[in-house]
Write a protein that holds these residues in place. Structure first.
Motif, short mmCIF file in Angstrom:
data_model
loop_
_atom_site.label_atom_id
_atom_site.label_comp_id
_atom_site.label_asym_id
_atom_site.label_seq_id
_atom_site.Cartn_x
_atom_site.Cartn_y
_atom_site.Cartn_z
N UNK A 161 -1.86 11.23 -5.92
CA UNK A 161 -2.73 11.50 -4.77
C UNK A 161 -4.16 11.07 -5.07
N UNK A 162 -4.61 11.26 -6.29
CA UNK A 162 -5.96 10.84 -6.68
C UNK A 162 -6.06 9.31 -6.72
N UNK A 163 -5.01 8.66 -7.20
CA UNK A 163 -5.01 7.19 -7.31
C UNK A 163 -4.87 6.52 -5.95
N UNK A 164 -4.19 7.20 -5.01
CA UNK A 164 -3.94 6.65 -3.68
C UNK A 164 -4.44 7.65 -2.63
N UNK A 165 -5.76 7.75 -2.48
CA UNK A 165 -6.31 8.79 -1.59
C UNK A 165 -5.96 8.61 -0.11
N UNK A 166 -5.52 7.44 0.30
CA UNK A 166 -5.13 7.23 1.70
C UNK A 166 -3.68 7.65 1.96
N UNK A 167 -2.94 7.96 0.90
CA UNK A 167 -1.54 8.35 1.05
C UNK A 167 -1.46 9.80 1.52
N UNK A 168 -0.47 10.06 2.35
CA UNK A 168 -0.20 11.44 2.79
C UNK A 168 0.80 12.07 1.84
N UNK A 169 0.55 13.33 1.48
CA UNK A 169 1.42 14.07 0.57
C UNK A 169 2.34 14.96 1.41
N UNK A 170 3.65 14.79 1.22
CA UNK A 170 4.66 15.56 1.93
C UNK A 170 5.43 16.37 0.90
N UNK A 171 5.60 17.68 1.17
CA UNK A 171 6.24 18.55 0.19
C UNK A 171 7.25 19.48 0.85
N UNK A 219 9.10 23.21 1.35
CA UNK A 219 8.57 24.57 1.47
C UNK A 219 8.50 25.19 0.08
N UNK A 220 7.51 26.00 -0.12
CA UNK A 220 7.34 26.67 -1.41
C UNK A 220 6.43 25.94 -2.37
N UNK A 221 6.18 24.67 -2.12
CA UNK A 221 5.26 23.92 -2.99
C UNK A 221 3.88 23.98 -2.34
N UNK A 222 2.98 24.68 -2.96
CA UNK A 222 1.65 24.88 -2.41
C UNK A 222 0.64 23.96 -3.06
N UNK A 223 -0.52 23.89 -2.46
CA UNK A 223 -1.61 23.09 -3.02
C UNK A 223 -1.96 23.60 -4.41
N UNK A 224 -1.93 24.89 -4.61
CA UNK A 224 -2.27 25.46 -5.91
C UNK A 224 -1.26 25.03 -6.98
N UNK A 225 0.01 25.00 -6.63
CA UNK A 225 1.04 24.59 -7.59
C UNK A 225 0.98 23.09 -7.83
N UNK A 226 0.86 22.32 -6.76
CA UNK A 226 0.88 20.86 -6.86
C UNK A 226 -0.42 20.29 -7.43
N UNK A 230 0.82 -1.21 0.00
CA UNK A 230 0.00 0.00 0.00
C UNK A 230 0.86 1.27 0.00
N UNK A 231 0.46 2.22 -0.82
CA UNK A 231 1.16 3.51 -0.86
C UNK A 231 0.67 4.35 0.31
N UNK A 232 1.60 4.76 1.17
CA UNK A 232 1.25 5.53 2.36
C UNK A 232 1.78 6.96 2.32
N UNK A 233 2.88 7.19 1.57
CA UNK A 233 3.52 8.52 1.57
C UNK A 233 3.97 8.87 0.16
N UNK A 234 3.61 10.09 -0.27
CA UNK A 234 4.05 10.64 -1.55
C UNK A 234 4.93 11.84 -1.25
N UNK A 286 -2.94 19.40 -5.62
CA UNK A 286 -3.50 18.45 -4.65
C UNK A 286 -3.20 18.95 -3.24
N UNK A 287 -3.93 18.44 -2.28
CA UNK A 287 -3.70 18.80 -0.89
C UNK A 287 -2.31 18.35 -0.46
N UNK A 288 -1.68 19.16 0.37
CA UNK A 288 -0.38 18.81 0.94
C UNK A 288 -0.60 18.64 2.44
N UNK A 289 -0.30 17.44 2.93
CA UNK A 289 -0.56 17.12 4.33
C UNK A 289 0.53 17.60 5.27
#
Length: 116
Positions: free
Chosen positions: A52-62, A64-71, A33-37, A73-76
């Protein structure tokens, strides 16, 4: 892209995800299972929203400077010099700033996790 299987029930840690083709998805799904992107800088996020859409249970880690608008997708979590508890003790990280183009989070491990 790099894939690390975290110990125990930690699942997969996906660094700098590439285009999510059917073949890539099948290979990743076979590993667990994919847990972290992980988006290690503001340049390696091109396919983050697809993953993130394919693995909705995964947490997105980014970085600094990478925002939800740029990416796209939500950044956790925004990464810093302290590893997330999910991979602390397995994968170390440090923020490398000062680059004119981007801030980079660099990862290393003293142990040899299973990587593909």
């Amino acid at each position: 892209m790099a894939v690390v299987r975290l110990p125990g029930e930690g699942g997969l840690w996906i660094w700098s995800p590439v285009a999510l083709t059917q073949d890539v998805r099948a290979a990743v799904d076979a590993l667990g299972p994919v847990r972290h992107l992980i988006a290690p800088n503001s340049l390696h996020h091109m396919f983050l929203a697809d993953w993130a859409a394919a693995y909705p249970d995964a947490r997105v880690h980014a970085t600094t400077g990478l925002t939800q608008q740029i990416a796209g997708t939500a950044i956790h979590s925004t990464m810093n010099n302290e590893p997330d508890p999910a991979w602390a003790g397995v994968i170390d990280q440090v923020v490398v700033s000062g680059n004119r183009i981007t801030t980079e989070v660099v990862f290393s491990t003293g142990r040899r996790p299973q990587c593909w």
